[in-house]
Design a protein around this motif. Sequence first.
Motif, PDB file in Angstrom:
ATOM      1  N   ALA A  60     -44.189 -39.392 -10.838  1.00 14.88           N
ATOM      2  CA  ALA A  60     -43.227 -38.306 -11.046  1.00 14.88           C
ATOM      3  C   ALA A  60     -43.487 -37.230  -9.995  1.00 14.88           C
ATOM      4  O   ALA A  60     -44.431 -36.444 -10.126  1.00 14.88           O
ATOM      5  N   ASP A  61     -42.681 -37.199  -8.945  1.00 15.84           N
ATOM      6  CA  ASP A  61     -42.894 -36.284  -7.828  1.00 15.84           C
ATOM      7  C   ASP A  61     -42.499 -34.862  -8.231  1.00 15.84           C
ATOM      8  O   ASP A  61     -41.322 -34.589  -8.494  1.00 15.84           O
ATOM      9  N   PRO A  62     -43.455 -33.932  -8.284  1.00 17.59           N
ATOM     10  CA  PRO A  62     -43.119 -32.556  -8.688  1.00 17.59           C
ATOM     11  C   PRO A  62     -42.174 -31.873  -7.710  1.00 17.59           C
ATOM     12  O   PRO A  62     -41.468 -30.930  -8.084  1.00 17.59           O
ATOM     13  N   ALA A  63     -42.135 -32.337  -6.446  1.00 20.94           N
ATOM     14  CA  ALA A  63     -41.213 -31.743  -5.470  1.00 20.94           C
ATOM     15  C   ALA A  63     -39.760 -31.971  -5.857  1.00 20.94           C
ATOM     16  O   ALA A  63     -38.863 -31.249  -5.403  1.00 20.94           O
ATOM     17  N   LEU A  64     -39.507 -32.968  -6.697  1.00 26.04           N
ATOM     18  CA  LEU A  64     -38.156 -33.235  -7.180  1.00 26.04           C
ATOM     19  C   LEU A  64     -37.888 -32.559  -8.517  1.00 26.04           C
ATOM     20  O   LEU A  64     -36.817 -32.732  -9.092  1.00 26.04           O
ATOM     21  N   GLY A  65     -38.849 -31.818  -9.021  1.00 33.09           N
ATOM     22  CA  GLY A  65     -38.681 -31.178 -10.313  1.00 33.09           C
ATOM     23  C   GLY A  65     -38.784 -32.132 -11.478  1.00 33.09           C
ATOM     24  O   GLY A  65     -38.258 -31.865 -12.563  1.00 33.09           O
ATOM     25  N   ALA A  95     -42.540 -37.642   1.509  1.00 33.54           N
ATOM     26  CA  ALA A  95     -42.332 -36.420   0.732  1.00 33.54           C
ATOM     27  C   ALA A  95     -40.874 -35.996   0.850  1.00 33.54           C
ATOM     28  O   ALA A  95     -40.280 -36.069   1.938  1.00 33.54           O
ATOM     29  N   PRO A  96     -40.252 -35.563  -0.249  1.00 35.02           N
ATOM     30  CA  PRO A  96     -38.842 -35.153  -0.185  1.00 35.02           C
ATOM     31  C   PRO A  96     -38.559 -34.115   0.896  1.00 35.02           C
ATOM     32  O   PRO A  96     -37.508 -34.149   1.541  1.00 35.02           O
ATOM     33  N   GLU A  97     -39.506 -33.209   1.133  1.00 34.74           N
ATOM     34  CA  GLU A  97     -39.299 -32.200   2.171  1.00 34.74           C
ATOM     35  C   GLU A  97     -39.210 -32.841   3.560  1.00 34.74           C
ATOM     36  O   GLU A  97     -38.441 -32.386   4.416  1.00 34.74           O
ATOM     37  N   SER A  98     -39.969 -33.908   3.773  1.00 36.67           N
ATOM     38  CA  SER A  98     -39.925 -34.598   5.063  1.00 36.67           C
ATOM     39  C   SER A  98     -38.584 -35.283   5.266  1.00 36.67           C
ATOM     40  O   SER A  98     -38.027 -35.297   6.371  1.00 36.67           O
TER      41      SER A  98
END
Length: 606
Positions: A454-459, A497-500
Motif C-alpha cells: 500500500a503505497d502511502p504516496a498514493l494515499g 515511485a509515483p512522484e517519479s
Amino acid sequence: MQPILKINLTTGATSEYKIPSSWQRDYLGGAALAARLLYADLTRDLDPFSPQAPLLCLNGPLTGSAGPTTGRFSVCGKSPATGLWAESNCGGYWGAELHFCGYDGVWITGRAPRPVYLLLQEDALEMRDATGCWGLDTYAAQTYIAQETALANGHVLTIGPAGENGVLFAGLFCDQGRTAGRTGLGAVAGAKNLKAIAVRGRRKVAVAQPALYAQLRRQAQAALREDNIAQVTHDVGTAGVADYADYLGSMPKKYYHQGTMDNVSRVSGSTMSETILTGTKACYACPIGCGRVVDLGDGVKRKGPEYETVVGFGPNLLNDNLEEIVRLNELCDRYGMDTISASNTVGLAYHLYELGVIGEAEIGFPLRWGDTQAAARLLSLAARREGIGEWLAQGSRRFAAHFGAEDEAVQVNGLEVPYHDPRGVSGIGLVYATSPRGACHNKSDYFFVDWGQADPALGLEFFDRQAGAEKAANVARHQNWRSAFDSLELCIFNNLAPESIAALVSAATGFELGVEDLLSIGERAWNLKRLINLRLGLTRQDERLPKALLEPLPDGPTAGYVPDIQGMLSAYYAARAWDPLTGHPTPAKLAELDLTWTLEPQPAWM
C-alpha cells in the motif's frame, strides 16, 4: 501527440485525425483517450461485428520514448462478449513501432470485401491481400507477413483462427506471444476481414523537454533495475506469486470450488525457473523482463506461461504438470485466444460435466479433472467452432446458459473471472464487480495492496486482506491510479515511485502534472467508461459476484469466509459519488471531472 490514422476498410479511404488540444491534458492517451474518442460511437444498438463498429489501437504519450516499460498500447471498441466497453492492453514492440511511423494510433472501421492486412511503413499505407495467410495461426501469420513484406525489424499485430471464426475471447497477438487478449477484440478484427497490421518506422518520438526527460529516464531505468519486486519478477516471472497466493487462499482451484490441492507447488514460477526455464524476454524499453523462455526437452524454445495461465490450466483443472500448461498456453497463443477466458470456460465444462449437466453425448469424450488432453481437444473445438466448441467459443456465460446453468459460470458481465479469489483477498472482489470491462484484475491489481503493498504516496491505507466496506474508498483510489496507467500505457509492473512517474510524464508532455493530477486523469477516465457502459445497458444490479465466489470453501486458508460484496458496493458508490440506486455519477462528480458535456446531445462530427 501525433495524429491518429483513420482507415475505412470498406472504401479504402484514409485520413488523419488530430487530437483536440484540451483532450491531450485531460486524457493524455491510451485507453482514457480512446474512451473520449469513441464515446459518441458506442451505442446500445451498435453491433460489434458490424462494419460501423470501431477498432482503435492507441498508444500512450510515453510509448516508444525509451522510458521504462513504455512499449504498451491499448485496443478498444465495443466487446462482442460483454456488449460493454472493450479495452485490451498489450506489450511487446508493436506500439513503439507504430509511434516510430509517426502515428499515435490506428482507428479502423468498415469491412474489407476479402481478407486483408495493413502494411504501414513510415507514413505509407498499403492494404494487401491476406488470403495467403488467412487461416494461419498467430505465430505462422507473423512469419508469413514478415517474409512477404521483407519487413526487416518490423512488427506484426495479428489474429489467429479464433478471431477469424468469431470466438468471443479471441485477441490480437504480436511479438510471438504478446497479446491484447481480453474482451474479444480479435473477433471484431476478424469480422472486418482484417488479419493483421504490420508496422515499421524510423522516426524518433518527440518529448517536450528532451534533456530533462533523458535524465529522468536514465534514473528511472536504474531505479527499476534495483527494485526488489522487479528483480523477483525477472527471476521467477509473474507466476512467482503462485506459492504465496496459494498460502493465502487467493489461488483458485477446481474451477473455484476447492481450497487445497496436492502438489500445487509443481506449477509455481519458482519450479519453472528451476526446471524448464532457459531465458527471459522483455518488452520494449523494459528493464524487468518478466517474459519466460522455456524448453520442454525437445530443443524448441517456447513462451513460458505467466501466473494467470499457470493457474488457469493448472490448479483450475487440478493439473500439476507444468509442461502440459506450457503446451496449452501455446495452443491458445497460436489459435489467438485469451488464456484467462479460454481456461475459465474449459474449467466450466469440466465443472458442468461433474455436475451431470453435460455428458459425453454433448462433448464426444469424457472430462476428468487433471486430463489436459481433453482440455486441448476442447480448445481446438472452440477455435474451429465445431461440435461443443460452438458454445465454448461464446464464453462461459453463454455456454452455461445454453445448458440451463448460467449461475455456475464464474464471470462478471460476460467476462470470465481471473485467478485471484476474493475469498482470499476481498478487495479484488470489488474490483471484479465494478471493472468497466467485466471481471478484470488489471483495472486494479488490488491483491498486491491486500498483501501489504500500500503505497502511502498514493494515499492508500492498509486493511486486512479479508476486510469489507472499510476498504472501498481505498479500492476506488487504486483503480484511479491504474486507470492513469492505462492512459499512460505503462506496465503495472512498473514499480517506480509515483512522484517519479509524474515527473517523467511532465517532462514528456510539457504539462506540469503531479501525482494527484494523474489520479484525477485516471478518475475522469474511469467515470467516462462508466458513462459509456450505462449507455450500453449496464445497471446497478449487474454489479455482483458469481455464485461460486459467494459460497464458503470447506477447506484451505479461507475456509468459511465470503466477502460482504453488497456492503462493499454501497461504500464504494458513496466513495465514488455515484447514485446508490442507478450507479450514475452525480452531477457534482461530473462537474468536478469536467464531464458535464456527457449530459448534452453530441454533435454529428464527434
